[in-house]
Design a protein around this motif. Structure first.
Motif, PDB file in Angstrom:
ATOM      1  N   LEU A   5       0.827  -1.212   0.000  1.00  0.00           N
ATOM      2  CA  LEU A   5       0.000   0.000   0.000  1.00  0.00           C
ATOM      3  C   LEU A   5       0.860   1.261   0.000  1.00  0.00           C
ATOM      4  CD1 LEU A   5      -2.859  -0.990   2.470  1.00  0.00           C
ATOM      5  CD2 LEU A   5      -2.982  -0.759  -0.008  1.00  0.00           C
ATOM      6  N   LYS A   6       1.974   1.225   0.706  1.00  0.00           N
ATOM      7  CA  LYS A   6       2.886   2.372   0.710  1.00  0.00           C
ATOM      8  C   LYS A   6       3.477   2.607  -0.673  1.00  0.00           C
ATOM      9  CE  LYS A   6       5.746   3.020   4.350  1.00  0.00           C
ATOM     10  NZ  LYS A   6       6.688   2.623   5.426  1.00  0.00           N
ATOM     11  N   ILE A   7       3.878   1.540  -1.340  1.00  0.00           N
ATOM     12  CA  ILE A   7       4.455   1.663  -2.681  1.00  0.00           C
ATOM     13  C   ILE A   7       3.417   2.205  -3.659  1.00  0.00           C
ATOM     14  CG2 ILE A   7       5.379   0.331  -4.626  1.00  0.00           C
ATOM     15  CD1 ILE A   7       6.741  -1.461  -2.527  1.00  0.00           C
ATOM     16  N   ILE A   8       2.194   1.714  -3.567  1.00  0.00           N
ATOM     17  CA  ILE A   8       1.129   2.202  -4.447  1.00  0.00           C
ATOM     18  C   ILE A   8       0.852   3.674  -4.184  1.00  0.00           C
ATOM     19  CG2 ILE A   8      -1.343   1.994  -4.956  1.00  0.00           C
ATOM     20  CD1 ILE A   8      -1.012  -1.040  -4.542  1.00  0.00           C
ATOM     21  N   LEU A   9       0.811   4.075  -2.923  1.00  0.00           N
ATOM     22  CA  LEU A   9       0.562   5.474  -2.577  1.00  0.00           C
ATOM     23  C   LEU A   9       1.673   6.389  -3.093  1.00  0.00           C
ATOM     24  CD1 LEU A   9      -1.294   7.429  -1.041  1.00  0.00           C
ATOM     25  CD2 LEU A   9       0.137   7.055   0.956  1.00  0.00           C
ATOM     26  N   VAL A  10       2.920   5.961  -2.962  1.00  0.00           N
ATOM     27  CA  VAL A  10       4.044   6.761  -3.476  1.00  0.00           C
ATOM     28  C   VAL A  10       3.970   6.864  -4.990  1.00  0.00           C
ATOM     29  CG1 VAL A  10       6.556   6.778  -3.759  1.00  0.00           C
ATOM     30  CG2 VAL A  10       5.561   6.338  -1.514  1.00  0.00           C
ATOM     31  N   CYS A  13       1.318   9.369  -5.930  1.00  0.00           N
ATOM     32  CA  CYS A  13       1.798  10.734  -5.676  1.00  0.00           C
ATOM     33  C   CYS A  13       2.775  11.189  -6.756  1.00  0.00           C
ATOM     34  CB  CYS A  13       2.453  10.823  -4.304  1.00  0.00           C
ATOM     35  SG  CYS A  13       1.293  10.779  -2.950  1.00  0.00           S
ATOM     36  N   LEU A  14       3.666  10.297  -7.208  1.00  0.00           N
ATOM     37  CA  LEU A  14       4.614  10.656  -8.257  1.00  0.00           C
ATOM     38  C   LEU A  14       3.908  10.925  -9.587  1.00  0.00           C
ATOM     39  CD1 LEU A  14       7.585   8.252  -7.519  1.00  0.00           C
ATOM     40  CD2 LEU A  14       7.500  10.724  -7.185  1.00  0.00           C
ATOM     41  N   VAL A  15       2.919  10.109  -9.922  1.00  0.00           N
ATOM     42  CA  VAL A  15       2.160  10.338 -11.151  1.00  0.00           C
ATOM     43  C   VAL A  15       1.405  11.655 -11.058  1.00  0.00           C
ATOM     44  CG1 VAL A  15       0.205   9.480 -12.524  1.00  0.00           C
ATOM     45  CG2 VAL A  15       1.980   7.905 -11.760  1.00  0.00           C
ATOM     46  N   PHE A  16       0.800  11.917  -9.922  1.00  0.00           N
ATOM     47  CA  PHE A  16       0.083  13.179  -9.716  1.00  0.00           C
ATOM     48  C   PHE A  16       1.033  14.368  -9.844  1.00  0.00           C
ATOM     49  CE2 PHE A  16      -1.579  16.519  -6.880  1.00  0.00           C
ATOM     50  CZ  PHE A  16      -2.780  16.772  -7.533  1.00  0.00           C
ATOM     51  N   ALA A  17       2.222  14.269  -9.276  1.00  0.00           N
ATOM     52  CA  ALA A  17       3.203  15.352  -9.362  1.00  0.00           C
ATOM     53  C   ALA A  17       3.658  15.558 -10.799  1.00  0.00           C
ATOM     54  CB  ALA A  17       4.396  15.047  -8.464  1.00  0.00           C
ATOM     55  N   PHE A  18       3.847  14.471 -11.547  1.00  0.00           N
ATOM     56  CA  PHE A  18       4.260  14.596 -12.941  1.00  0.00           C
ATOM     57  C   PHE A  18       3.173  15.277 -13.765  1.00  0.00           C
ATOM     58  CE2 PHE A  18       4.362  12.870 -17.269  1.00  0.00           C
ATOM     59  CZ  PHE A  18       5.604  13.345 -17.657  1.00  0.00           C
ATOM     60  N   VAL A  19       1.926  14.885 -13.573  1.00  0.00           N
ATOM     61  CA  VAL A  19       0.819  15.499 -14.311  1.00  0.00           C
ATOM     62  C   VAL A  19       0.683  16.969 -13.934  1.00  0.00           C
ATOM     63  CG1 VAL A  19      -1.703  15.484 -14.581  1.00  0.00           C
ATOM     64  CG2 VAL A  19      -0.423  13.344 -14.636  1.00  0.00           C
ATOM     65  N   ILE A  44       8.364  25.472  -8.342  1.00  0.00           N
ATOM     66  CA  ILE A  44       7.971  26.082  -7.066  1.00  0.00           C
ATOM     67  C   ILE A  44       7.115  25.108  -6.262  1.00  0.00           C
ATOM     68  CG2 ILE A  44       6.650  27.959  -6.013  1.00  0.00           C
ATOM     69  CD1 ILE A  44       7.506  29.672  -8.432  1.00  0.00           C
ATOM     70  N   ILE A  45       6.173  24.448  -6.950  1.00  0.00           N
ATOM     71  CA  ILE A  45       5.322  23.463  -6.272  1.00  0.00           C
ATOM     72  C   ILE A  45       6.174  22.310  -5.741  1.00  0.00           C
ATOM     73  CG2 ILE A  45       3.494  21.761  -6.640  1.00  0.00           C
ATOM     74  CD1 ILE A  45       2.222  23.754  -8.601  1.00  0.00           C
ATOM     75  N   SER A  46       7.136  21.851  -6.532  1.00  0.00           N
ATOM     76  CA  SER A  46       8.007  20.750  -6.109  1.00  0.00           C
ATOM     77  C   SER A  46       8.856  21.137  -4.907  1.00  0.00           C
ATOM     78  CB  SER A  46       8.924  20.324  -7.258  1.00  0.00           C
ATOM     79  OG  SER A  46       8.174  19.880  -8.342  1.00  0.00           O
ATOM     80  N   ILE A  47       9.392  22.341  -4.917  1.00  0.00           N
ATOM     81  CA  ILE A  47      10.216  22.814  -3.795  1.00  0.00           C
ATOM     82  C   ILE A  47       9.383  22.916  -2.527  1.00  0.00           C
ATOM     83  CG2 ILE A  47      11.492  24.805  -2.902  1.00  0.00           C
ATOM     84  CD1 ILE A  47      12.496  25.243  -5.796  1.00  0.00           C
ATOM     85  N   CYS A  48       8.180  23.468  -2.644  1.00  0.00           N
ATOM     86  CA  CYS A  48       7.311  23.587  -1.462  1.00  0.00           C
ATOM     87  C   CYS A  48       6.909  22.212  -0.934  1.00  0.00           C
ATOM     88  CB  CYS A  48       6.078  24.407  -1.800  1.00  0.00           C
ATOM     89  SG  CYS A  48       6.425  26.149  -2.077  1.00  0.00           S
ATOM     90  N   PHE A  49       6.637  21.276  -1.832  1.00  0.00           N
ATOM     91  CA  PHE A  49       6.285  19.919  -1.410  1.00  0.00           C
ATOM     92  C   PHE A  49       7.451  19.257  -0.685  1.00  0.00           C
ATOM     93  CE2 PHE A  49       6.058  15.327  -2.256  1.00  0.00           C
ATOM     94  CZ  PHE A  49       4.853  15.049  -1.640  1.00  0.00           C
ATOM     95  N   ALA A  50       8.652  19.388  -1.256  1.00  0.00           N
ATOM     96  CA  ALA A  50       9.838  18.778  -0.639  1.00  0.00           C
ATOM     97  C   ALA A  50      10.113  19.389   0.739  1.00  0.00           C
ATOM     98  CB  ALA A  50      11.050  18.946  -1.544  1.00  0.00           C
ATOM     99  N   LEU A  51       9.983  20.706   0.849  1.00  0.00           N
ATOM    100  CA  LEU A  51      10.171  21.348   2.156  1.00  0.00           C
ATOM    101  C   LEU A  51       9.136  20.863   3.164  1.00  0.00           C
ATOM    102  CD1 LEU A  51      11.069  25.024   1.196  1.00  0.00           C
ATOM    103  CD2 LEU A  51      12.554  23.340   2.266  1.00  0.00           C
ATOM    104  N   GLY A  52       7.899  20.687   2.717  1.00  0.00           N
ATOM    105  CA  GLY A  52       6.857  20.168   3.599  1.00  0.00           C
ATOM    106  C   GLY A  52       7.154  18.761   4.080  1.00  0.00           C
TER     107      GLY A  52
END
Length: 93
Positions: A5-10, A13-19, A44-52
């Motif tokens: 479930l963790k792998i599927i969730l990650v 999230c990666l597909v959502f970030a790419f889109v 900017i969205i990626s940087i804010c996500f990584a900081l979060g």
């Protein structure tokens, strides 16, 4: 099961970030206190996500370490009481 479930969730999230990144190629100007910079919105969205994520990991680590330390102290405090009750039970028999 939990690992799958963790792998599927990650992966989701990666597909959502790419889109999200591919749909936002616009340049955005960021004004700092001293300077300003122009970056793509996806960056900017990626940087804010990584900081979060980093801030969340630090906070979670702090809370989990406090709870583990409290659990250790409570187990240590409870251990002598268990040994005393066994000794009292053995004296009665």
């Amino acid at each position: 099961m939990f690992r799958v479930l963790k792998i599927i969730l990650v992966a989701i999230c990666l597909v959502f970030a790419f889109v999200l990144g591919s749909q936002n190629p616009q340049l955005v100007q960021i004004n700092y206190i001293i300077a300003s910079n122009t970056l793509p919105l996806a960056m900017i969205i990626s940087i804010c996500f990584a900081l979060g994520v980093v801030v969340g990991c630090f906070i979670s680590f702090k809370l989990f370490s406090q709870l583990k330390w409290q659990n250790y102290r409570l187990k240590k405090k409870l251990a002598p009481k268990k040994n005393n009750s066994k000794l009292v039970a053995n004296k009665d028999t």
